[in-house]
Design an enzyme around this catalytic site. Sequence first.
Site, PDB file in Angstrom:
ATOM      1  N   LYS A  55       7.759 -10.088   4.276  1.00 32.43           N
ATOM      2  CA  LYS A  55       7.159 -10.563   3.023  1.00 32.43           C
ATOM      3  C   LYS A  55       8.221 -10.774   1.947  1.00 32.43           C
ATOM      4  CE  LYS A  55       2.677  -8.600   4.109  1.00 32.43           C
ATOM      5  NZ  LYS A  55       1.782  -7.440   4.075  1.00 32.43           N
ATOM      6  N   GLN A  99       0.527  -1.905   1.173  1.00 31.58           N
ATOM      7  CA  GLN A  99       0.566  -2.120   2.619  1.00 31.58           C
ATOM      8  C   GLN A  99      -0.288  -1.073   3.351  1.00 31.58           C
ATOM      9  OE1 GLN A  99       2.074  -4.728   4.297  1.00 31.58           O
ATOM     10  NE2 GLN A  99       1.120  -3.897   6.114  1.00 31.58           N
ATOM     11  N   ASP A 122      -4.072  -9.786  -1.429  1.00 36.56           N
ATOM     12  CA  ASP A 122      -4.483  -9.509  -0.042  1.00 36.56           C
ATOM     13  C   ASP A 122      -5.945  -9.914   0.184  1.00 36.56           C
ATOM     14  OD1 ASP A 122      -2.651  -8.643   1.827  1.00 36.56           O
ATOM     15  OD2 ASP A 122      -2.650  -6.561   1.156  1.00 36.56           O
TER      16      ASP A 122
END
Length: 295
Positions: A55, A99, A122
């Site tokens: 990322k 995460q 997300d």
Amino acid sequence: MAEYKIIDGKATSIAIKKEIAEEVERIVAAGGKRPHLAAVLVGHDGGSETYVKNKVIACEQCGFVSSLIRYEENVTEEELLACVNRLNSDENIDGFIVQLPLPKHIDEQKIIMAIDYRKDVDGFHPINVGRMSIGLPCFVSATPLGILTLLRHYNIETSGKKCVVLGRSNIVGKPMAQLMMQKQYGDCTVTVCHSHSQNLKEECKQADIIIAAIGRPHFVTADMVKPGAVIVDVGTTRVPDSSKKSGFKLTGDVDFENVAPLASYITPVPGGVGPMTICSLMKNTLSAGKKEFYK
């Protein structure tokens, strides 16, 4: 049966990231702000480390600013919530992710709920999930968005087709089924199957499109696939492999070798859905920077 075509997520993601980078430079040249993505990483899980590293690299390729905030495995829920609140109120940060998975002592849902939905790139916050389910503009969960982008990129006809989604997770299965059903996205007839579904083989055999996100290596076998079906493999399980330097190989949910000859299109693992997930996160971050969905 005609030769199957590989759906190349790697090449597609490179092309899309290039488009994003060009748009960012136009924004900056016009006096706008460079999008800023922050990532919070807890502990040292191998898969999570790799994802976050990728990322950060993708942010560089897209011309974004990126920040990585690290915590050890023993971080308290309170400390993590305080970090989320700081990121929520930092006007310099357009979007951020925490995460997953998180250590067992932390309530993942509580952390997700604490994220400002306007920065939830997300697409996991209930407000974004709810808006997505009724077709309102929002941040769409990265993996389903990546799959949709691939299907469009390859001009794969979805309208009116029968789609089977294998798996019902909140991250892939459920949002994928919602999107494939919706008129402006997939416009399919959708069946969701999971480990307790009866007649699973028969359901799959009728599908024009199979999206496998069940987390079991080689779960989809040739006898479950009708000739000409489109196969999207979301699975990424680490299977021990002594011939690899890392000691493992990534294996998908589809028995590629035997299923591919039957398929019209198929995604490989790795190099299929994976790169598109990160690419979708970049698309969401660009939208966050432009305040596209939420002012």
